[in-house]
Design a protein around this motif. Sequence first.
Motif, PDB file in Angstrom:
ATOM      1  N   ARG A 121     -22.460   3.477 -51.441  1.00 40.88           N
ATOM      2  CA  ARG A 121     -22.209   2.454 -50.422  1.00 40.88           C
ATOM      3  C   ARG A 121     -21.173   2.952 -49.411  1.00 40.88           C
ATOM      4  NH1 ARG A 121     -22.897  -3.840 -50.345  1.00 40.88           N
ATOM      5  NH2 ARG A 121     -21.774  -4.320 -48.424  1.00 40.88           N
ATOM      6  N   ASP A 122     -20.171   3.647 -49.883  1.00 42.74           N
ATOM      7  CA  ASP A 122     -19.163   4.197 -48.978  1.00 42.74           C
ATOM      8  C   ASP A 122     -19.787   5.231 -48.031  1.00 42.74           C
ATOM      9  OD1 ASP A 122     -16.274   4.325 -48.271  1.00 42.74           O
ATOM     10  OD2 ASP A 122     -16.480   6.415 -48.902  1.00 42.74           O
ATOM     11  N   LEU A 123     -20.680   6.051 -48.553  1.00 39.96           N
ATOM     12  CA  LEU A 123     -21.387   7.019 -47.702  1.00 39.96           C
ATOM     13  C   LEU A 123     -22.199   6.298 -46.628  1.00 39.96           C
ATOM     14  CD1 LEU A 123     -22.660   9.504 -50.448  1.00 39.96           C
ATOM     15  CD2 LEU A 123     -21.011  10.054 -48.636  1.00 39.96           C
ATOM     16  N   VAL A 124     -22.874   5.224 -47.018  1.00 38.55           N
ATOM     17  CA  VAL A 124     -23.675   4.458 -46.054  1.00 38.55           C
ATOM     18  C   VAL A 124     -22.777   3.859 -44.978  1.00 38.55           C
ATOM     19  CG1 VAL A 124     -25.140   2.414 -45.772  1.00 38.55           C
ATOM     20  CG2 VAL A 124     -25.531   3.981 -47.687  1.00 38.55           C
ATOM     21  N   ASP A 169     -29.400   8.755 -42.293  1.00 38.26           N
ATOM     22  CA  ASP A 169     -30.810   8.436 -42.103  1.00 38.26           C
ATOM     23  C   ASP A 169     -31.620   8.689 -43.366  1.00 38.26           C
ATOM     24  OD1 ASP A 169     -30.850   7.904 -39.100  1.00 38.26           O
ATOM     25  OD2 ASP A 169     -29.932   9.879 -39.171  1.00 38.26           O
ATOM     26  N   VAL A 170     -31.085   9.497 -44.276  1.00 37.70           N
ATOM     27  CA  VAL A 170     -31.759   9.809 -45.542  1.00 37.70           C
ATOM     28  C   VAL A 170     -30.773   9.607 -46.681  1.00 37.70           C
ATOM     29  CG1 VAL A 170     -33.004  11.535 -46.891  1.00 37.70           C
ATOM     30  CG2 VAL A 170     -33.142  11.588 -44.385  1.00 37.70           C
ATOM     31  N   LEU A 171     -31.187   8.861 -47.711  1.00 36.25           N
ATOM     32  CA  LEU A 171     -30.441   8.797 -48.977  1.00 36.25           C
ATOM     33  C   LEU A 171     -31.237   9.610 -49.984  1.00 36.25           C
ATOM     34  CD1 LEU A 171     -29.162   5.171 -49.743  1.00 36.25           C
ATOM     35  CD2 LEU A 171     -27.841   7.186 -49.093  1.00 36.25           C
ATOM     36  N   TRP A 172     -30.656  10.734 -50.410  1.00 35.56           N
ATOM     37  CA  TRP A 172     -31.360  11.681 -51.272  1.00 35.56           C
ATOM     38  C   TRP A 172     -30.622  11.738 -52.608  1.00 35.56           C
ATOM     39  CZ3 TRP A 172     -32.758  15.778 -54.167  1.00 35.56           C
ATOM     40  CH2 TRP A 172     -33.977  16.422 -53.915  1.00 35.56           C
ATOM     41  N   ASN A 173     -31.040  10.886 -53.535  1.00 33.78           N
ATOM     42  CA  ASN A 173     -30.415  10.896 -54.859  1.00 33.78           C
ATOM     43  C   ASN A 173     -31.045  11.972 -55.726  1.00 33.78           C
ATOM     44  OD1 ASN A 173     -28.579   9.610 -56.823  1.00 33.78           O
ATOM     45  ND2 ASN A 173     -30.472   9.164 -57.922  1.00 33.78           N
ATOM     46  N   ASP A 174     -30.290  12.447 -56.727  1.00 40.65           N
ATOM     47  CA  ASP A 174     -30.825  13.490 -57.605  1.00 40.65           C
ATOM     48  C   ASP A 174     -30.830  13.045 -59.059  1.00 40.65           C
ATOM     49  OD1 ASP A 174     -31.985  15.893 -58.220  1.00 40.65           O
ATOM     50  OD2 ASP A 174     -30.198  17.115 -57.932  1.00 40.65           O
ATOM     51  N   LEU A 217     -27.900  -2.159 -53.378  1.00 32.92           N
ATOM     52  CA  LEU A 217     -27.627  -0.942 -52.617  1.00 32.92           C
ATOM     53  C   LEU A 217     -28.767  -0.642 -51.637  1.00 32.92           C
ATOM     54  CD1 LEU A 217     -25.723   1.456 -52.192  1.00 32.92           C
ATOM     55  CD2 LEU A 217     -26.972   2.659 -54.001  1.00 32.92           C
ATOM     56  N   PHE A 218     -30.004  -0.770 -52.100  1.00 34.81           N
ATOM     57  CA  PHE A 218     -31.142  -0.566 -51.193  1.00 34.81           C
ATOM     58  C   PHE A 218     -31.118  -1.579 -50.050  1.00 34.81           C
ATOM     59  CE2 PHE A 218     -33.896   1.446 -54.768  1.00 34.81           C
ATOM     60  CZ  PHE A 218     -33.468   2.716 -54.419  1.00 34.81           C
ATOM     61  N   TYR A 247     -30.880  -0.426 -46.035  1.00 29.36           N
ATOM     62  CA  TYR A 247     -31.894  -0.736 -45.029  1.00 29.36           C
ATOM     63  C   TYR A 247     -31.357  -1.683 -43.955  1.00 29.36           C
ATOM     64  CZ  TYR A 247     -35.429   1.539 -47.963  1.00 29.36           C
ATOM     65  OH  TYR A 247     -36.158   2.447 -48.684  1.00 29.36           O
ATOM     66  N   ALA A 248     -30.416  -2.546 -44.314  1.00 28.36           N
ATOM     67  CA  ALA A 248     -29.803  -3.422 -43.314  1.00 28.36           C
ATOM     68  C   ALA A 248     -28.920  -2.622 -42.368  1.00 28.36           C
ATOM     69  CB  ALA A 248     -28.986  -4.515 -44.000  1.00 28.36           C
ATOM     70  N   THR A 249     -28.273  -1.581 -42.900  1.00 26.70           N
ATOM     71  CA  THR A 249     -27.365  -0.755 -42.102  1.00 26.70           C
ATOM     72  C   THR A 249     -28.128   0.273 -41.289  1.00 26.70           C
ATOM     73  OG1 THR A 249     -25.677  -1.025 -43.832  1.00 26.70           O
ATOM     74  CG2 THR A 249     -25.323   0.732 -42.231  1.00 26.70           C
ATOM     75  N   VAL A 250     -29.171   0.866 -41.901  1.00 29.44           N
ATOM     76  CA  VAL A 250     -29.982   1.897 -41.236  1.00 29.44           C
ATOM     77  C   VAL A 250     -31.452   1.471 -41.351  1.00 29.44           C
ATOM     78  CG1 VAL A 250     -30.443   4.375 -41.039  1.00 29.44           C
ATOM     79  CG2 VAL A 250     -28.278   3.595 -42.049  1.00 29.44           C
ATOM     80  N   PRO A 251     -31.924   0.618 -40.450  1.00 28.34           N
ATOM     81  CA  PRO A 251     -33.281   0.062 -40.599  1.00 28.34           C
ATOM     82  C   PRO A 251     -34.388   1.108 -40.676  1.00 28.34           C
ATOM     83  CG  PRO A 251     -32.029  -1.223 -39.017  1.00 28.34           C
ATOM     84  CD  PRO A 251     -31.194  -0.008 -39.328  1.00 28.34           C
ATOM     85  N   ASP A 252     -34.213   2.266 -40.025  1.00 26.89           N
ATOM     86  CA  ASP A 252     -35.251   3.301 -40.108  1.00 26.89           C
ATOM     87  C   ASP A 252     -34.840   4.435 -41.037  1.00 26.89           C
ATOM     88  OD1 ASP A 252     -33.315   4.424 -38.496  1.00 26.89           O
ATOM     89  OD2 ASP A 252     -34.720   5.222 -37.005  1.00 26.89           O
TER      90      ASP A 252
END
Length: 446
Positions: free
Chosen positions: A211-214, A220-225, A243-244, A248-253
Amino acid sequence: MTSREDLLTVDWSRFQRPLPGWYADAKFGIFIHWGAYSVPAWAEPSGELGTVDEHTWFRHNAYAEWYWNTIRFDDSPARKHHQDTYGDAPYDDFLDAWRAEEFDPQDWCALFARAGARYVVPTTKHHDGIALWDAPGTAARNTVHRGPRRDLIGDLAAAVREAGMRFGVYYSGGLDWNVTPHLPVIDTSANVRALRPNDAAYAAYAYVHVRDLVDRYRPDVLWNDIEWPDGGKHDGRLGLAELFRHFYATVPDGVVNDRWGDTHWDFRTSEYQHHLDAEGAPAWENCRGIGLSFGYNQVEDSRHLMSGPRLVRHLVDVVSRGGNLLLNVGPTASGLIPDGQRRTLEGLAGWMAVHDGVVHGSHPLDAGIAEASDDPWVRWTRTGDRAWAVVDAPGRVVLPARADRLELSSAALADGTPVAAQADPAGVAVELPSRDAPVAVGFDVR
């Protein structure tokens, strides 16, 4: 009051939506693995993931970023190397030795943009748990307070966007060896998941990080491992569903990958030769290094690195089948892109300067018009009404295509040079120049 069972029963399908056009058109991104593991920068170049048997893989791991795990095998060459070179030094000594004194994010991003990348995804926290920004809850175990003493993620985010590319973040939610009790050795794929932290406390810790990263960087990409901790797969406070929603609310695309467990994804991922079944999904991305490792590995040389022409072939193969390529760069601890990796990227940049229109915004060509071939090597893409045959063979080449579906008089190289083309019983015959890398010949589609 919401029960625990209710929290764990989440309708993940609510997050399904059309894939954002920017990601579908991007085709090529840059991955960056940079961390304390870039100081020892050591791994055995044992092979590509997916081609090495499991017993061999973990003891002789080709991934330099897995150094902390590999040196915990009593019988591994990595352990012997560590003892011979560093004695009994603890892993965290590498954080303090990591200075990033030659890091020039603008130089990196200029190269990435020349190579045709449309998005860049650096590691923000890998499995060693060291954060490359001032992550909440990490105290001084991050690059702001130790080692480089700077917000590396903030510096990269600014440089990436200044260069006209999209910015994403990698986060290891599935493994964090700094919070794992007794630090067990991971020796099988099953144990990657069995020994991962799953408790609610770690789930909350990971949630707060992402969330802090967002909030800070609007990725534009959340890449979890690996996975997401089971204790956080719910729809309550500090849960993955929340979190999702926030992302999406913060970065709609924005887009998310598929390594969150059996929850939600916008695109699937394969890695080298591993999880190739993902490549049949509507949206997918292959990730791999220029060599056999993601983190910089000083043991690798030209025998292990893709050449520029080989990278062109791999990129075009992925794109021709509807995927994106996320190609990794592993910088040195000082912050330089190693010469071998830079040569490969410069080779791709030279090719993309002429052929970017063959890749960006393209789609797979209908198999009813033409087909791929390995002898001669041919792959097809389509942009608008133009079909592109990317060919790695000189002289007269017969393309496996239907001559009645292509306007043969329109045949030309990507630089506009006309190409003689004629119908052949086996397809379409063209005469191509000899080049160091594959060439593309385009046709108007009938």
